[in-house]
Design a protein around this motif. Structure first.
Motif, PDB file in Angstrom:
ATOM      1  N   THR A   9       0.811  -1.217   0.000  1.00 45.12           N
ATOM      2  CA  THR A   9       0.000   0.000   0.000  1.00 45.12           C
ATOM      3  C   THR A   9       0.847   1.271   0.000  1.00 45.12           C
ATOM      4  O   THR A   9       0.448   2.290  -0.560  1.00 45.12           O
ATOM      5  CB  THR A   9      -0.956   0.013   1.207  1.00 45.12           C
ATOM      6  OG1 THR A   9      -0.194  -0.158   2.409  1.00 45.12           O
ATOM      7  CG2 THR A   9      -1.981  -1.100   1.110  1.00 45.12           C
ATOM      8  N   ASN A  62      -3.828   5.047  -2.054  1.00 42.74           N
ATOM      9  CA  ASN A  62      -4.006   4.418  -0.742  1.00 42.74           C
ATOM     10  C   ASN A  62      -4.898   5.248   0.184  1.00 42.74           C
ATOM     11  O   ASN A  62      -5.153   4.854   1.324  1.00 42.74           O
ATOM     12  CB  ASN A  62      -2.664   4.118  -0.070  1.00 42.74           C
ATOM     13  CG  ASN A  62      -1.800   5.349   0.095  1.00 42.74           C
ATOM     14  OD1 ASN A  62      -2.260   6.481  -0.083  1.00 42.74           O
ATOM     15  ND2 ASN A  62      -0.534   5.144   0.430  1.00 42.74           N
ATOM     16  N   ASP A  71      -5.404  -0.200   6.811  1.00 45.71           N
ATOM     17  CA  ASP A  71      -4.248  -0.547   5.991  1.00 45.71           C
ATOM     18  C   ASP A  71      -3.596  -1.820   6.539  1.00 45.71           C
ATOM     19  O   ASP A  71      -3.117  -1.852   7.665  1.00 45.71           O
ATOM     20  CB  ASP A  71      -3.247   0.607   5.996  1.00 45.71           C
ATOM     21  CG  ASP A  71      -2.154   0.451   4.947  1.00 45.71           C
ATOM     22  OD1 ASP A  71      -1.841  -0.694   4.578  1.00 45.71           O
ATOM     23  OD2 ASP A  71      -1.625   1.485   4.504  1.00 45.71           O
ATOM     24  N   LEU A 123      -6.025  -2.858   1.533  1.00 45.44           N
ATOM     25  CA  LEU A 123      -6.884  -2.144   2.454  1.00 45.44           C
ATOM     26  C   LEU A 123      -8.079  -3.040   2.774  1.00 45.44           C
ATOM     27  O   LEU A 123      -8.606  -3.711   1.882  1.00 45.44           O
ATOM     28  CB  LEU A 123      -7.370  -0.821   1.847  1.00 45.44           C
ATOM     29  CG  LEU A 123      -6.294   0.169   1.401  1.00 45.44           C
ATOM     30  CD1 LEU A 123      -6.945   1.404   0.761  1.00 45.44           C
ATOM     31  CD2 LEU A 123      -5.407   0.585   2.573  1.00 45.44           C
TER      32      LEU A 123
END
Length: 235
Positions: free
Chosen positions: A57, A65, A84, A89
């Motif tokens: 990420t 992100n 995260d 995610l």
């Protein structure tokens, strides 16, 4: 090695136009069948599914992100809280009623790729109970297919729409979980019939590049790219 990779990416964006983001996409993975009053998990990935590349990420393009994951059903629309997890995610929700829950991402990247603006669209559907009530998914383009777990060695009928209109004679890339992928071309009704040979998660993708001029975050662009994905499962 990390700095060499970052330099290479910057050079591709600067001198190679739109190659960097066209090779990657956002996609959503989730069980297409949910249970009322039980937590349901959704994951959002970025990378190249066809070659098994999943980006960390922290390395996602531009501000991807920071995207928002939305849920809509027949009654309301809400934003789901994302956590995260390093490689993806993750969000979850508890469906309180039967029906079809639409999950989607619509994120224009903050940065331009050369003079191209990039929009990342991704969708998923979750069926809870047998109720078919749902709200239309608010995306510029979207796929329609049966909301179920498909059987191996069958065909999956998929329709591509832009607004409410079928999109004919356009390519839809179907990527399997074992690395096999195939480009299909939509018919006059915007439909394809994809082969589901192996068990696992399949990701489908359509890209659309339009000549469009404007200003985005104080920078001028002359093309707008949209990448749309969805996923389905086969057992």
């Amino acid at each position: 090695m990390y700095y060499v990779k970052q330099l290479l990416i910057a050079m591709i964006v600067l001198f190679g136009g739109n190659q960097i983001v066209q090779a990657h996409a956002i996609w959503i993975e989730s069980n297409p069948v949910g249970i009322k009053n039980q937590s349901h998990t959704i994951r959002v990935y970025y990378g190249e599914y066809a070659t098994g590349e999943i980006e960390k990420t922290k390395d996602w393009y531009s501000d991807l992100n920071q995207l928002k994951l939305n849920l809509v059903n027949s009654e309301n629309k809400v934003e789901l809280k994302l956590t995260d997890k390093g490689d993806y995610l993750e969000a979850s929700f508890v469906p309180a009623k039967d029906g079809i829950y639409q999950i989607f991402v619509s994120h224009p990247a903050k940065e331009l790729g050369g003079t191209t603006r990039y929009e990342f669209l991704a969708q998923s559907q979750i069926q809870v109970g047998k109720d078919a009530a749902y709200a239309a998914i608010p995306l510029a383009a979207h796929f329609i297919f049966q909301n179920k777990i498909f059987k191996t060695n069958g065909l999956v009928e998929i329709q591509l729409l832009r607004g409410n209109s079928p999109v004919a004679d356009k390519e839809v890339l179907v990527m399997s979980p074992n690395g096999w992928s195939k480009n299909y071309k939509t018919d006059s009704q915007g439909k394809i019939k994809a082969e589901a040979i192996w068990a696992g998660t399949y990701v489908i993708e359509n890209s659309h590049m339009a000549d469009q001029s404007g200003t985005w975050n104080d920078k001028t662009y002359n093309k707008n790219w949209q990448g749309l994905t969805a996923s389905f499962q086969v057992k």
